[in-house]
Design a protein around this motif. Structure first.
Motif, PDB file in Angstrom:
ATOM      1  N   GLU A  76      32.969  40.191  48.614  1.00  0.00           N
ATOM      2  CA  GLU A  76      31.883  41.092  48.235  1.00  0.00           C
ATOM      3  C   GLU A  76      32.069  42.534  48.708  1.00  0.00           C
ATOM      4  N   LYS A 113      28.319  46.116  37.864  1.00  0.00           N
ATOM      5  CA  LYS A 113      27.253  46.503  38.801  1.00  0.00           C
ATOM      6  C   LYS A 113      26.869  47.968  38.615  1.00  0.00           C
ATOM      7  N   LEU A 139      32.927  37.962  34.792  1.00  0.00           N
ATOM      8  CA  LEU A 139      32.846  38.076  36.252  1.00  0.00           C
ATOM      9  C   LEU A 139      33.472  36.846  36.910  1.00  0.00           C
ATOM     10  N   ASP A 165      24.007  36.694  41.502  1.00  0.00           N
ATOM     11  CA  ASP A 165      24.516  36.615  42.870  1.00  0.00           C
ATOM     12  C   ASP A 165      25.345  37.862  43.214  1.00  0.00           C
ATOM     13  N   TRP A 166      26.226  38.288  42.313  1.00  0.00           N
ATOM     14  CA  TRP A 166      26.983  39.518  42.551  1.00  0.00           C
ATOM     15  C   TRP A 166      26.050  40.714  42.690  1.00  0.00           C
ATOM     16  N   PRO A 219      35.244  43.848  45.935  1.00  0.00           N
ATOM     17  CA  PRO A 219      35.239  42.984  44.752  1.00  0.00           C
ATOM     18  C   PRO A 219      36.238  43.436  43.689  1.00  0.00           C
ATOM     19  N   VAL A 259      33.639  43.586  38.626  1.00  0.00           N
ATOM     20  CA  VAL A 259      32.364  43.471  39.345  1.00  0.00           C
ATOM     21  C   VAL A 259      31.785  44.864  39.575  1.00  0.00           C
ATOM     22  N   TYR A 317      31.205  34.278  42.238  1.00  0.00           N
ATOM     23  CA  TYR A 317      30.852  35.021  43.445  1.00  0.00           C
ATOM     24  C   TYR A 317      31.460  34.344  44.670  1.00  0.00           C
ATOM     25  N   ASN A 318      32.017  35.163  45.544  1.00  0.00           N
ATOM     26  CA  ASN A 318      32.593  34.679  46.792  1.00  0.00           C
ATOM     27  C   ASN A 318      32.289  35.726  47.855  1.00  0.00           C
ATOM     28  N   GLN A 319      31.556  35.330  48.873  1.00  0.00           N
ATOM     29  CA  GLN A 319      31.165  36.268  49.920  1.00  0.00           C
ATOM     30  C   GLN A 319      32.386  36.924  50.578  1.00  0.00           C
ATOM     31  N   ARG A 342      24.101  41.383  46.196  1.00  0.00           N
ATOM     32  CA  ARG A 342      24.845  41.559  47.439  1.00  0.00           C
ATOM     33  C   ARG A 342      25.328  43.001  47.610  1.00  0.00           C
ATOM     34  N   ASN A 389      25.606  33.417  38.492  1.00  0.00           N
ATOM     35  CA  ASN A 389      26.747  34.063  39.132  1.00  0.00           C
ATOM     36  C   ASN A 389      26.613  35.586  39.091  1.00  0.00           C
TER      37      ASN A 389
END
Length: 183
Positions: free
Chosen positions: A50, A61, A42, A90-91, A53, A57, A45-47, A94, A87
């Motif tokens: 999101e 997910k 992965l 975090d993915w 992605p 990812v 994570y970067n907003q 979101r 990390n």
């Protein structure tokens, strides 16, 4: 049979926790279908990303979302969980929040006496955060201290007391999944 995805908190080639996850995958194959997910692939994570992605990812997910539960096997780094595991979480926390109400079992081993006590305590806090909201198996902590003496050169867990304990926790986890899913 329950479909379980496993998150291994170490990306080290000879990780004891990866060996433990592989051992569990093999030992419990008649009870659980465990797939170890490549969370080390992965991106960070970067907003900004999101809502659109990278494909990896969405793929990982999706596997978490479709699973009956999650097994997390993690080492302890600086009294906490490794960055690769954080990390991934975090993915997962979101947008579609794939860990919400997902039954989770946590295990881990380290070379120290306490196993991964502090990392798992921290991980349980993270699992309870609003974006994650996972259902962590209560009262069944698998802290394997001096793990290097309990796994042989082939990666097989050889300490009988540890094996019996994990057997009982896995049975409790299966029951936990059934309770939380209403089976």
């Amino acid at each position: 049979m329950k479909k379980i995805v496993a998150l291994v908190g170490s990306n080290r080639k000879e990780s004891y926790n990866k060996k433990l996850a592989l051992y569990m995958q093999n030992r419990y194959q008649d009870k659980l279908d465990i797939e170890i997910l490549p969370i080390d692939e992965l991106p960070m994570y970067n907003q900004d990303d999101e809502l659109d992605p990278p494909a990896i990812v969405n793929e990982i997910k999706g596997k978490v979302k479709e699973s009956d539960g999650v097994l997390i096997v993690t080492p302890e780094y600086n009294h906490s969980i490794p960055a690769v595991l954080k990390n991934a979480i975090d993915w997962f926390s979101r947008v579609d929040r794939v860990m919400v109400n997902k039954p989770v079992m946590i295990a881990g081993g380290s070379g120290g006496v306490l196993g991964t006590v502090r990392a798992q305590m921290h991980l349980r806090q993270i699992m309870n955060s609003p974006g994650v909201s996972a259902l962590t198996l209560p009262g069944n902590e698998v802290f394997i201290g001096a793990i290097q003496s309990k796994i042989d050169e082939t990666g097989k867990l050889v300490d009988e007391a540890t094996i019996q304990f994990i057997d009982s926790v896995v049975d409790n986890y299966i029951h936990w999944i059934e309770q939380t899913k209403g089976y």
